[in-house]
Motif scaffolding. Structure first.
Motif, PDB file in Angstrom:
ATOM      1  N   UNK A 109      65.427 -12.919  15.540  1.00 28.25           N
ATOM      2  CA  UNK A 109      65.595 -11.634  14.863  1.00 28.25           C
ATOM      3  C   UNK A 109      65.522 -10.546  15.915  1.00 28.25           C
ATOM      4  N   UNK A 110      66.116  -9.395  15.618  1.00 27.30           N
ATOM      5  CA  UNK A 110      66.039  -8.254  16.524  1.00 27.30           C
ATOM      6  C   UNK A 110      65.173  -7.183  15.869  1.00 27.30           C
ATOM      7  N   UNK A 111      64.206  -6.699  16.639  1.00 27.47           N
ATOM      8  CA  UNK A 111      63.208  -5.752  16.147  1.00 27.47           C
ATOM      9  C   UNK A 111      63.280  -4.496  17.011  1.00 27.47           C
ATOM     10  N   UNK A 112      63.504  -3.359  16.390  1.00 24.28           N
ATOM     11  CA  UNK A 112      63.686  -2.100  17.122  1.00 24.28           C
ATOM     12  C   UNK A 112      62.439  -1.238  16.980  1.00 24.28           C
ATOM     13  N   UNK A 113      61.950  -0.740  18.112  1.00 18.48           N
ATOM     14  CA  UNK A 113      60.835   0.213  18.109  1.00 18.48           C
ATOM     15  C   UNK A 113      61.267   1.467  18.853  1.00 18.48           C
ATOM     16  N   UNK A 114      61.426   2.560  18.127  1.00 18.30           N
ATOM     17  CA  UNK A 114      61.686   3.869  18.743  1.00 18.30           C
ATOM     18  C   UNK A 114      60.334   4.571  18.810  1.00 18.30           C
ATOM     19  N   UNK A 115      59.681   4.430  19.945  1.00 19.55           N
ATOM     20  CA  UNK A 115      58.262   4.755  20.064  1.00 19.55           C
ATOM     21  C   UNK A 115      58.000   6.263  20.034  1.00 19.55           C
ATOM     22  N   UNK A 116      56.828   6.615  19.496  1.00 18.19           N
ATOM     23  CA  UNK A 116      56.379   7.999  19.404  1.00 18.19           C
ATOM     24  C   UNK A 116      54.940   8.098  19.914  1.00 18.19           C
ATOM     25  N   UNK A 117      54.450   9.323  20.033  1.00 13.33           N
ATOM     26  CA  UNK A 117      53.122   9.550  20.599  1.00 13.33           C
ATOM     27  C   UNK A 117      52.012   8.983  19.736  1.00 13.33           C
ATOM     28  N   UNK A 118      50.994   8.459  20.356  1.00 14.31           N
ATOM     29  CA  UNK A 118      49.839   7.902  19.677  1.00 14.31           C
ATOM     30  C   UNK A 118      48.608   8.116  20.542  1.00 14.31           C
ATOM     31  N   UNK A 119      47.508   7.422  20.227  1.00 13.56           N
ATOM     32  CA  UNK A 119      47.334   6.409  19.173  1.00 13.56           C
ATOM     33  C   UNK A 119      47.214   7.034  17.781  1.00 13.56           C
ATOM     34  N   UNK A 120      47.030   6.156  16.789  1.00 12.39           N
ATOM     35  CA  UNK A 120      46.954   6.618  15.414  1.00 12.39           C
ATOM     36  C   UNK A 120      48.300   7.147  14.949  1.00 12.39           C
ATOM     37  N   UNK A 121      48.282   8.091  14.036  1.00 11.14           N
ATOM     38  CA  UNK A 121      49.526   8.702  13.583  1.00 11.14           C
ATOM     39  C   UNK A 121      50.165   9.532  14.680  1.00 11.14           C
ATOM     40  N   UNK A 122      49.350  10.056  15.590  1.00  6.78           N
ATOM     41  CA  UNK A 122      49.872  10.781  16.738  1.00  6.78           C
ATOM     42  C   UNK A 122      50.827  11.886  16.352  1.00  6.78           C
ATOM     43  N   UNK A 123      52.030  11.850  16.929  1.00  4.90           N
ATOM     44  CA  UNK A 123      53.052  12.838  16.591  1.00  4.90           C
ATOM     45  C   UNK A 123      54.410  12.160  16.613  1.00  4.90           C
ATOM     46  N   UNK A 124      55.470  12.938  16.488  1.00 10.76           N
ATOM     47  CA  UNK A 124      56.809  12.354  16.433  1.00 10.76           C
ATOM     48  C   UNK A 124      57.570  12.579  17.741  1.00 10.76           C
TER      49      UNK A 124
END
Length: 354
Positions: free
Chosen positions: A99-114
């Motif tokens: 399977x292919x899994x995409x992660x468009x990462x954002x600031x963290x940890x936790x909910x962090x920001x976008x």
């Protein structure tokens, strides 16, 4: 085919469809929600299936089911949502499901920001869920490279029967660039004689599971997985270099940060510093070969990341004490700029030269 101006998230989705993916299960989360919306519109047009799950946990388990049937399937998320998928990813790895899994990462940890971040490196490359497993991780730096690496991701998944991660950041997902899709016919998707599509009495029942209650059987299964991972490490490491031929100092960066680093390297060259770059394209397996090649001649390496220092550990392992390895990073969604990287380069090279 003429080039078309598209957003990064949409490029991933269209590239997946061009790669034969007709099944997508996911859940919207910024900054990758456009990918989900694009799949919702496009998959019915190619006789595919889009389903927005009630959660990221549900989505990854739907991927498990579709992969068990032998189809090309994808899910996508961003950092907090990707964390919720880790148990399911471990199940996929244990059951040897592609399977292919995409992660468009954002600031963290936790909910962090976008805002964009690369702080999910450890999670992606060290086996983010439980158990002894790895997943190949591809890190494109341009939208055209997304087109190419998305197909690579599906091919690797099928070839090695493994989940594959395509990892970017919020900047890559949101930027727009002209891209071109191949007009060549898709290569035939390999037959999967293990898929749970029914044997119709021809052969024993097909069972897919990651459950191994017998400890010796589980140990043997782990040994089998490790042999596969060793093969992937030998054959599938990918990297690129920039102005490395005569370099005395090397910047190491991946993804969008590598694009900023290129400009800093050009500026450093104008100041008389012989600087080049090594850009890992596969974050796992980590491409050790260029470090073996340059570590005896390099005066120093500088790893630049959008985190507090994660890939730098793999760089230090690859260099193996042959040269100094320094780190510069911004975190929390702050994007390092050209002048900051240039200053880090000149401080490093100036200190070495003095």
């Amino acid at each position: 085919m003429a080039k078309v101006l598209m957003k990064g998230n949409e490029v991933i989705a269209e590239a997946a469809i061009h790669s034969g993916c007709k099944y997508f299960f996911g859940y919207p989360i910024t900054p990758q929600s456009e990918l989900v919306a694009y799949m919702a519109r496009r998959l019915p047009e190619v006789d595919g299936l889009f389903l927005q799950a009630e959660s990221e946990v549900a989505a990854i388990n739907m991927v498990y089911g579709a992969a068990s049937a032998g189809v090309r399937v994808m899910t996508s998320s961003s950092s907090p949502g990707f964390s919720l998928k880790q148990e399911g990813i471990s199940f996929l790895a244990g059951a040897e499901l592609p399977a292919v899994l995409v992660n468009i990462a954002r600031g963290g940890p936790g909910l962090g920001n976008i805002q964009p971040s690369q702080s999910d490196y450890f999670q992606a490359t060290k086996g983010g869920g439980h158990g002894d497993y790895y997943t190949p991780v591809l890190a494109p730096s341009t939208l055209q490279e997304i087109v190419e690496l998305t197909e690579v991701a599906f091919n690797l998944a099928d070839q090695y029967r493994t989940p594959v991660i395509l990892m970017g950041d919020g900047m890559l997902g949101q930027m727009m660039e002209p891209v071109e899709f191949s007009t060549e016919q898709l290569q035939a998707i390999p037959q999967k004689d293990w898929a749970t599509t029914g044997t119709r009495g021809d052969g024993p029942p097909r069972v897919i599971t990651s459950l191994q209650l017998n400890d010796v059987n589980l140990e043997n299964h782990n040994h089998k997985l490790q042999k596969k991972y060793e093969l992937i490490k030998q054959k599938e490491a990918r990297f690129d270099t920039y102005r490395a031929e005569d370099a005395e100092y090397f910047v190491v960066a991946y993804g969008t940060v590598s694009r900023i680093a290129k400009n800093a390297i050009d500026a450093a060259r104008k100041k008389g510093y012989k600087v080049g770059m090594i850009r890992p394209i596969t974050l796992w397996p980590f491409p050790e070969q260029p470090f073996f090649e340059y570590r005896d001649v390099a005066k120093a390496f500088l790893t630049v990341e959008m985190n507090t220092g994660q890939m730098v550990e793999d760089v230090r392992l690859a260099v193996n004490g042959k040269s100094p390895v320094s780190f510069f990073g911004r975190t929390g969604g702050v994007i390092p700029n050209q002048s900051e990287i240039l200053e880090a380069i000149t401080n490093l090279a100036g200190g070495e030269q003095s």
